[in-house]
Every structure is written in structure tokens, then in C-alpha cells.
Design a protein around this motif. Structure first.
Motif, PDB file in Angstrom:
ATOM      1  N   PHE A  46      -5.266   4.365   3.082  1.00 32.25           N
ATOM      2  CA  PHE A  46      -5.958   3.485   2.334  1.00 32.25           C
ATOM      3  C   PHE A  46      -7.297   2.888   2.444  1.00 32.25           C
ATOM      4  O   PHE A  46      -8.569   2.600   2.190  1.00 32.25           O
ATOM      5  CB  PHE A  46      -5.759   2.538   1.443  1.00 32.25           C
ATOM      6  N   GLY A  47      -7.301   2.343   4.054  1.00 29.94           N
ATOM      7  CA  GLY A  47      -8.525   2.218   4.607  1.00 29.94           C
ATOM      8  C   GLY A  47      -9.898   3.328   4.571  1.00 29.94           C
ATOM      9  O   GLY A  47     -11.241   2.955   4.723  1.00 29.94           O
ATOM     10  N   LYS A  48      -9.141   4.277   5.209  1.00 32.79           N
ATOM     11  CA  LYS A  48     -10.162   5.496   4.937  1.00 32.79           C
ATOM     12  C   LYS A  48     -10.591   6.096   3.527  1.00 32.79           C
ATOM     13  O   LYS A  48     -11.733   6.008   2.962  1.00 32.79           O
ATOM     14  CB  LYS A  48      -9.789   6.853   5.867  1.00 32.79           C
ATOM     15  N   LEU A  49      -9.574   5.576   2.485  1.00 33.51           N
ATOM     16  CA  LEU A  49     -10.043   6.059   1.297  1.00 33.51           C
ATOM     17  C   LEU A  49     -11.347   4.909   0.709  1.00 33.51           C
ATOM     18  O   LEU A  49     -12.088   6.096  -0.154  1.00 33.51           O
ATOM     19  CB  LEU A  49      -8.509   6.411   0.244  1.00 33.51           C
ATOM     20  N   TRP A  50     -10.531   4.024   1.081  1.00 32.09           N
ATOM     21  CA  TRP A  50     -11.943   3.261   0.604  1.00 32.09           C
ATOM     22  C   TRP A  50     -13.158   3.580   0.841  1.00 32.09           C
ATOM     23  O   TRP A  50     -13.763   2.125   0.100  1.00 32.09           O
ATOM     24  CB  TRP A  50     -11.182   2.074   0.580  1.00 32.09           C
ATOM     25  N   SER A  51     -13.649   3.260   2.381  1.00 31.04           N
ATOM     26  CA  SER A  51     -14.387   3.493   2.170  1.00 31.04           C
ATOM     27  C   SER A  51     -15.217   4.810   2.194  1.00 31.04           C
ATOM     28  O   SER A  51     -16.410   5.109   2.084  1.00 31.04           O
ATOM     29  CB  SER A  51     -14.571   3.536   4.282  1.00 31.04           C
ATOM     30  N   GLN A  52     -14.042   5.802   1.713  1.00 31.94           N
ATOM     31  CA  GLN A  52     -15.070   6.917   1.381  1.00 31.94           C
ATOM     32  C   GLN A  52     -15.610   6.616  -0.184  1.00 31.94           C
ATOM     33  O   GLN A  52     -16.845   7.306  -1.039  1.00 31.94           O
ATOM     34  CB  GLN A  52     -14.033   7.799   1.276  1.00 31.94           C
ATOM     35  N   ARG A  53     -15.139   5.520  -0.647  1.00 31.03           N
ATOM     36  CA  ARG A  53     -15.121   5.856  -2.516  1.00 31.03           C
ATOM     37  C   ARG A  53     -16.443   4.170  -2.359  1.00 31.03           C
ATOM     38  O   ARG A  53     -17.231   4.330  -2.851  1.00 31.03           O
ATOM     39  CB  ARG A  53     -14.093   4.207  -3.055  1.00 31.03           C
ATOM     40  N   LEU A  54     -17.076   4.150  -1.041  1.00 32.10           N
ATOM     41  CA  LEU A  54     -18.174   3.481  -1.134  1.00 32.10           C
ATOM     42  C   LEU A  54     -19.405   3.510  -0.965  1.00 32.10           C
ATOM     43  O   LEU A  54     -20.844   3.584  -1.479  1.00 32.10           O
ATOM     44  CB  LEU A  54     -18.563   2.034  -0.220  1.00 32.10           C
ATOM     45  N   LEU A 114       0.725  -1.414  -0.031  1.00 28.80           N
ATOM     46  CA  LEU A 114      -0.115   0.342  -0.320  1.00 28.80           C
ATOM     47  C   LEU A 114       1.047   0.867   0.499  1.00 28.80           C
ATOM     48  O   LEU A 114       0.461   2.274  -0.866  1.00 28.80           O
ATOM     49  CB  LEU A 114      -0.614   0.379   1.447  1.00 28.80           C
ATOM     50  N   HIS A 115       2.145   1.347   0.502  1.00 30.95           N
ATOM     51  CA  HIS A 115       2.416   2.566   0.834  1.00 30.95           C
ATOM     52  C   HIS A 115       3.299   2.631  -1.099  1.00 30.95           C
ATOM     53  O   HIS A 115       3.434   3.829  -1.424  1.00 30.95           O
ATOM     54  CB  HIS A 115       4.117   2.089   1.413  1.00 30.95           C
ATOM     55  N   TYR A 116       3.392   1.143  -1.460  1.00 29.13           N
ATOM     56  CA  TYR A 116       4.114   1.505  -3.044  1.00 29.13           C
ATOM     57  C   TYR A 116       2.783   2.427  -3.961  1.00 29.13           C
ATOM     58  O   TYR A 116       3.230   3.114  -4.857  1.00 29.13           O
ATOM     59  CB  TYR A 116       4.789   0.024  -3.769  1.00 29.13           C
ATOM     60  N   LEU A 117       1.762   2.380  -3.738  1.00 27.61           N
ATOM     61  CA  LEU A 117       0.550   2.178  -4.695  1.00 27.61           C
ATOM     62  C   LEU A 117       0.170   3.457  -4.272  1.00 27.61           C
ATOM     63  O   LEU A 117       0.140   4.164  -4.805  1.00 27.61           O
ATOM     64  CB  LEU A 117      -0.727   1.379  -3.621  1.00 27.61           C
ATOM     65  N   LYS A 118       0.403   3.546  -2.415  1.00 25.22           N
ATOM     66  CA  LYS A 118       0.513   5.303  -2.364  1.00 25.22           C
ATOM     67  C   LYS A 118       1.157   6.553  -3.674  1.00 25.22           C
ATOM     68  O   LYS A 118       0.692   7.720  -3.859  1.00 25.22           O
ATOM     69  CB  LYS A 118       0.332   5.485  -1.073  1.00 25.22           C
ATOM     70  N   ASP A 119       2.403   6.422  -2.769  1.00 26.62           N
ATOM     71  CA  ASP A 119       3.264   6.663  -3.881  1.00 26.62           C
ATOM     72  C   ASP A 119       2.933   6.109  -5.743  1.00 26.62           C
ATOM     73  O   ASP A 119       2.592   7.525  -6.038  1.00 26.62           O
ATOM     74  CB  ASP A 119       4.528   4.974  -3.820  1.00 26.62           C
ATOM     75  N   LEU A 120       2.889   5.768  -6.159  1.00 30.55           N
ATOM     76  CA  LEU A 120       2.096   5.363  -7.429  1.00 30.55           C
ATOM     77  C   LEU A 120       0.770   6.675  -8.208  1.00 30.55           C
ATOM     78  O   LEU A 120       0.667   7.302  -8.779  1.00 30.55           O
ATOM     79  CB  LEU A 120       1.417   4.355  -8.312  1.00 30.55           C
ATOM     80  N   THR A 121       0.000   6.716  -7.115  1.00 29.92           N
ATOM     81  CA  THR A 121      -1.158   7.422  -7.014  1.00 29.92           C
ATOM     82  C   THR A 121      -1.100   8.809  -7.085  1.00 29.92           C
ATOM     83  O   THR A 121      -2.066   9.597  -7.444  1.00 29.92           O
ATOM     84  CB  THR A 121      -2.519   6.518  -6.830  1.00 29.92           C
ATOM     85  N   GLU A 122      -0.688   9.352  -6.160  1.00 28.86           N
ATOM     86  CA  GLU A 122       0.563  10.811  -5.991  1.00 28.86           C
ATOM     87  C   GLU A 122       0.740  11.037  -7.624  1.00 28.86           C
ATOM     88  O   GLU A 122       0.983  12.247  -8.311  1.00 28.86           O
ATOM     89  CB  GLU A 122       1.288  10.738  -5.014  1.00 28.86           C
ATOM     90  N   LYS A 123       1.293  10.199  -8.018  1.00 24.63           N
ATOM     91  CA  LYS A 123       1.635  10.475  -9.411  1.00 24.63           C
ATOM     92  C   LYS A 123       1.001  10.492 -11.138  1.00 24.63           C
ATOM     93  O   LYS A 123       1.066  10.969 -11.375  1.00 24.63           O
ATOM     94  CB  LYS A 123       3.023   9.633 -10.037  1.00 24.63           C
ATOM     95  N   THR A 124       0.185   9.706 -10.312  1.00 26.29           N
ATOM     96  CA  THR A 124      -1.380   9.652 -11.584  1.00 26.29           C
ATOM     97  C   THR A 124      -1.472  11.095 -12.804  1.00 26.29           C
ATOM     98  O   THR A 124      -1.805  11.382 -13.500  1.00 26.29           O
ATOM     99  CB  THR A 124      -2.556   9.015 -11.641  1.00 26.29           C
ATOM    100  N   SER A 125      -1.459  12.103 -12.228  1.00 27.93           N
ATOM    101  CA  SER A 125      -2.016  13.026 -12.361  1.00 27.93           C
ATOM    102  C   SER A 125      -1.197  13.695 -12.994  1.00 27.93           C
ATOM    103  O   SER A 125      -1.893  14.793 -14.372  1.00 27.93           O
ATOM    104  CB  SER A 125      -2.398  14.444 -10.960  1.00 27.93           C
ATOM    105  N   THR A 126      -0.015  13.631 -13.126  1.00 28.11           N
ATOM    106  CA  THR A 126       0.969  13.425 -14.881  1.00 28.11           C
ATOM    107  C   THR A 126       1.459  12.707 -15.548  1.00 28.11           C
ATOM    108  O   THR A 126       2.096  12.829 -15.939  1.00 28.11           O
ATOM    109  CB  THR A 126       2.693  14.506 -13.589  1.00 28.11           C
ATOM    110  N   ALA A 127       0.941  11.622 -14.673  1.00 27.90           N
ATOM    111  CA  ALA A 127       1.651  10.657 -15.761  1.00 27.90           C
ATOM    112  C   ALA A 127       1.332  10.413 -17.123  1.00 27.90           C
ATOM    113  O   ALA A 127      -0.053  10.664 -17.425  1.00 27.90           O
ATOM    114  CB  ALA A 127       1.256   9.098 -15.016  1.00 27.90           C
ATOM    115  N   THR A 128       2.302   9.671 -17.705  1.00 30.32           N
ATOM    116  CA  THR A 128       1.573   9.339 -19.211  1.00 30.32           C
ATOM    117  C   THR A 128       0.788   8.344 -19.340  1.00 30.32           C
ATOM    118  O   THR A 128       0.359   7.197 -18.735  1.00 30.32           O
ATOM    119  CB  THR A 128       3.118   9.199 -20.000  1.00 30.32           C
ATOM    120  N   GLU A 129       0.038   8.027 -20.516  1.00 31.68           N
ATOM    121  CA  GLU A 129       0.135   7.287 -20.386  1.00 31.68           C
ATOM    122  C   GLU A 129       0.588   5.657 -20.847  1.00 31.68           C
ATOM    123  O   GLU A 129      -0.187   4.543 -20.163  1.00 31.68           O
ATOM    124  CB  GLU A 129      -1.293   6.603 -22.333  1.00 31.68           C
ATOM    125  N   GLU A 130       1.925   5.961 -21.208  1.00 28.98           N
ATOM    126  CA  GLU A 130       2.554   4.549 -21.006  1.00 28.98           C
ATOM    127  C   GLU A 130       2.615   4.609 -19.699  1.00 28.98           C
ATOM    128  O   GLU A 130       2.258   3.138 -19.676  1.00 28.98           O
ATOM    129  CB  GLU A 130       3.593   4.700 -21.851  1.00 28.98           C
TER     130      GLU A 130
END
Length: 435
Positions: free
Chosen positions: A307-315, A157-173
Motif C-alpha cells: 500500500f505504500g507503493k500503491l498510495w504513492s502512485q495515487r498521489l 492493511l492485509h485485511y484491506l488488500k484482501d477486500l480490494t482484490e474482491k471489489t471487481s466482483t463485489a455486489t453493491e451490498e
């Protein structure tokens, strides 16, 4: 001319699943259920009173009777509870009797059928109780599988958090690479399966991220490029459905995949499907799902809590949805969904892709039939095409489809137990749809 299908797998046909012969595995699981029920005696008495203690004895007696029926190859008997699906199961038992010309028995009747029936019989014992009618005999094992995996969960989840913080500037690749990686993470998360290990301890103790490169050559079929093309298509559908398998670490990997699909813009809504009752020891129920999010939210580990809090919000905002339809715990395989659960079948017509997790879902996709391994995946679905679909499955049962000629023999020379030990896997895709 009517198509001739392969024969169903049965206990007398195949030698083994992952850890035990399939004739022996069910009695072991039943013994562990009975032991779990017995060990709950003091806690149940304190929390529910003497009546609950008597009900525990009743459940234990039902489990012992069921174990004896399995071990002595008795006939499959009708259910006696008053649940909504009781009539469905009893009608199916009659249908199997008519088809086989005799009462169905444990070692002769198609294996998928009797295995599902066993878990429904366990639930019958629980549902006949007044005080303990919501008891989950596998709850403690599922929770332990989660807590024993917390270190690996935090790393992921630490790795996922780092990735999702980059998605706004991530390329399609970049986003394509994220999807490839998390498809494989969800794929290999499927190795943690309490029903295959006969409900013995089965947690994730190492970082799955460190294992991906080593495991990738063991993906026998990798249709990720087709999945990507499907997601990138101009379809008006913006939903993705994930048919879940196991609680614990595997569920976390599925939620990570759902997060990547959402944050990278592959979908506006991720619809997840769990089981309506405790099933195959570790399958996800609504209660398991909610407990997992709650445990993440209250964790002292920062990424888990985030992510527990974020995913609860997603529901809450419905960008994620969870449903637990009765169909997933009926005796039917998925080719029968259109007939026996037409509304569920129709609900998939607005999805971009369906992602089926795990071995049981794979077996139900293929009807648990003894296909030639080179049979194309699409053919083995036998008309089940409500939408494009992808199966993520670690191999733990004696069936597979879609292999290249000679591929079975090659992998068999490397690993004699390749079909059952969970060390090999497939990412199989079918883009056909009956819309």
C-alpha cells in the motif's frame, strides 16, 4: 431577532479532557516540548553546527516563557514573527480584546482559541530561527506512534488488500458493508491522539478489526445510512474531501477509508487536507504524510509495502491529492471559513461529501460552544454548509450535539467520563448544502 448562541467553553468552565485537567494539560505539553528540544541537542549540533545549538536554546527559552504565561494566567500577547498568518493572529487578538473588554487571558478566554494560540506560539519560536526554521518539535513522537503500531497496521492493511482484490466482483451490498466497516475503522482510529494524552505514548497495539464489534454499541450517533445515501446519489460531483486529524495509526485508517471510497467507485478523486505547520502535537502535516508513505513503501511487511507503493502512485496520478491550507491553523472555527477563506470554502462546492476527522475538527464545527446535547447537529454548524458533511469523532472534549432526549443521562450512568475518555463516538451527518 438575533439568535443567541451558547457560551464558548473555557478553562474555568469545564473540569477535564481525557487525562488531565485542561488547566494543567498545556503546561505538561510545553514541558515535553522543551524536553524534546533539549534531547535533540547532540544530534542537532552534529548535523547543523554550533549555530543550531544556540537556536535550540532560544526555542527552549521561548517554550519556558510560554509555560510560565500559561501557569500564571498572563495576558495573550501578539506574535512577533513575519509569517503569512501573523497579521491574522494579531488582528484576532485585538478583536477578542475588544469583545471581552480586556486583554484575553489563558483561563478566561475561549478554550479553543487559547489552545490554538499556544501551538502557534510554539511555531513562532521555530520560525524565528534561521537554521532550524523547519524543525518539528513533535516529529519524534509522531514517528514513534507509527512504528509502535506497525503490527496492528500490517494486520489492517492485509485485511484491506484482501477486500480490494474482491471489489471487481463485489455486489453493491458488499461495497456498502465495506464502507460501513471502514467508516468505523477510521472513527475508532481517532482514539490515538497525542495532544489529548499530553503527548504521552499513544499507539495502537491491538488489531482494530477485533475491536469493532465490541465498540459498535458505543457509537452514540450513527448516521452511516445517510452517508451511504449521499454517496449513492446521482450528484455530478465525484470528489470526496477528508479533513485529516492525527498522524500515526489514525492516518493509516483514514488512508484505508480513502482506498475503499476509491476502489468501490464512490469517488474518482479523494482530496485530503492536512495542517500547514506542526499542530496539536500529532496532527498530520505534509511532511508527516510523505514520511508515512515512504515508511510503508520501504517496510519489510508485505501489506505495508504494497500500500505504500500503491498510495504513492495515487498521489502521482492525482486520484489522491493532499493540500495543507493555512486556514486549518488559524484562530477561526469553520463557520467563519466563508468569510476568512472564501476560496477554500468555494473549493468544496464540487465535493460529494466532506469527512471531518477527529475531536479538534468537531470542536471547530461546533464552534467549541456549550450546546445542549440534544441540539440538532445541523444547527450547531451555524451555517457552515459548503457541501454535505460527515464528522467521525471519538469523544474527548466536553461538548456534543445531536443526542436523543435522555441519551446523555443514560450513557453518563454507564461511564462518568464518557465525554472525554475516547471510548464513545459519533458518526454525525448533515446533508444540507449552501450551493
Amino acid at each position: 431577532m438575533e439568535e443567541v448562541l451558547p457560551q464558548p467553553l473555557s478553562a474555568k468552565d469545564k473540569s477535564s479532557f481525557a487525562y488531565l485537567t485542561i488547566k494543567d494539560r498545556l503546561p505538561v505539553i510545553l514541558s515535553r516540548v522543551a524536553d524534546t528540544v533539549y534531547r535533540k541537542k547532540a544530534d542537532i549540533k552534529d548535523s547543523h553546527g554550533e549555530d543550531a545549538t544556540e537556536e535550540l536554546k532560544f526555542i527552549a527559552g521561548c517554550i519556558s516563557k510560554l509555560r510560565n504565561e500559561v501557569q500564571t494566567n498572563k495576558a495573550i500577547i501578539s506574535l512577533n514573527d513575519n509569517a503569512l498568518d501573523t497579521g491574522v493572529w494579531n488582528a484576532s487578538i485585538m478583536a477578542v480584546t475588544e469583545k471581552e473588554g480586556e486583554e484575553p487571558k489563558w483561563f478566561k478566554t475561549p478554550w479553543l482559541y487559547v489552545e490554538c494560540y499556544m501551538y502557534r506560539r510554539i511555531q513562532e519560536a521555530v520560525w524565528q530561527c534561521k537554521v532550524l526554521h523547519e524543525l518539528d518539535p513533535f516529529e519524534d513522537q509522531k514517528k514513534k506512534a507509527f512504528t509502535d503500531s506497525e503490527e496492528a497496521i500490517e494486520v489492517l492493511l492485509h485485511y484491506l488488500k484482501d477486500l480490494t482484490e474482491k471489489t471487481s466482483t463485489a455486489t453493491e451490498e458488499d461495497k456498502e458493508e465495506y464502507l460501513r466497516e471502514f467508516l468505523q475503522i477510521a472513527l475508532w482510529g481517532n482514539r490515538c491522539d497525542l495532544s489529548i494524552s499530553a503527548s504521552q505514548e499513544n499507539s495502537q497495539t491491538e488489531s482494530i478489526l477485533d475491536q469493532l464489534h465490541h465498540l459498535e454499541p458505543n457509537i452514540l450517533i450513527n448516521d452511516t445510512d445517510q452517508v451511504l445515501r449521499c454517496l449513492q446519489s446521482s450528484s455530478k460531483n465525484n470528489n470526496i474531501d477528508i479533513i485529516l486529524d492525527n498522524a500515526g495509526f489514525e492516518l493509516i485508517t483514514d488512508l484505508c477509508l480513502a482506498e475503499i471510497l476509491l476502489t468501490c467507485g464512490w469517488a474518482n478523486c479523494i482530496r485530503m487536507h492536512g495542517k500547514a505547520m506542526p499542530w496539536f502535537v500529532s496532527d498530520v502535516t505534509s511532511k508527516d504524510f510523505q514520511w508515512t508513505l515512504s515508511s510503508l513503501s520501504t517496510s519489510s511487511r508485505p501489506a505495508m509495502s504494497y500500500f505504500g507503493k500503491l498510495w504513492s502512485q495515487r498521489l502521482e496520478n492525482c486520484s489522491w491529492k493532499l493540500t495543507c491550507e493555512d486556514f486549518w491553523t488559524t484562530p477561526y472555527d469553520f463557520a467563519e471559513m466563508k468569510t476568512h477563506a472564501s476560496s477554500l470554502y468555494q473549493s468544496f462546492r464540487d465535493t460529494k461529501v466532506m469527512i471531518f476527522k477527529g475531536d479538534l475538527n468537531y470542536r471547530k464545527l461546533l464552534g467549541d460552544l456549550d450546546w445542549n446535547p440534544t441540539t440538532p447537529f445541523e444547527i450547531t454548524l451555524r451555517g457552515f454548509h459548503p457541501a454535505p458533511l460527515c464528522a467521525l469523532r471519538a469523544c474527548k472534549a466536553d461538548l456534543i450535539a445531536g443526542l436523543a432526549p435522555g441519551q446523555k443521562e443514560t450513557v453518563e450512568n454507564q461511564d462518568k467520563k464518557w465525554m472525554v475518555n475516547g471510548n464513545w463516538s459519533v458518526i454525525s451527518f448533515c446533508g444540507k448544502s449552501n450551493q
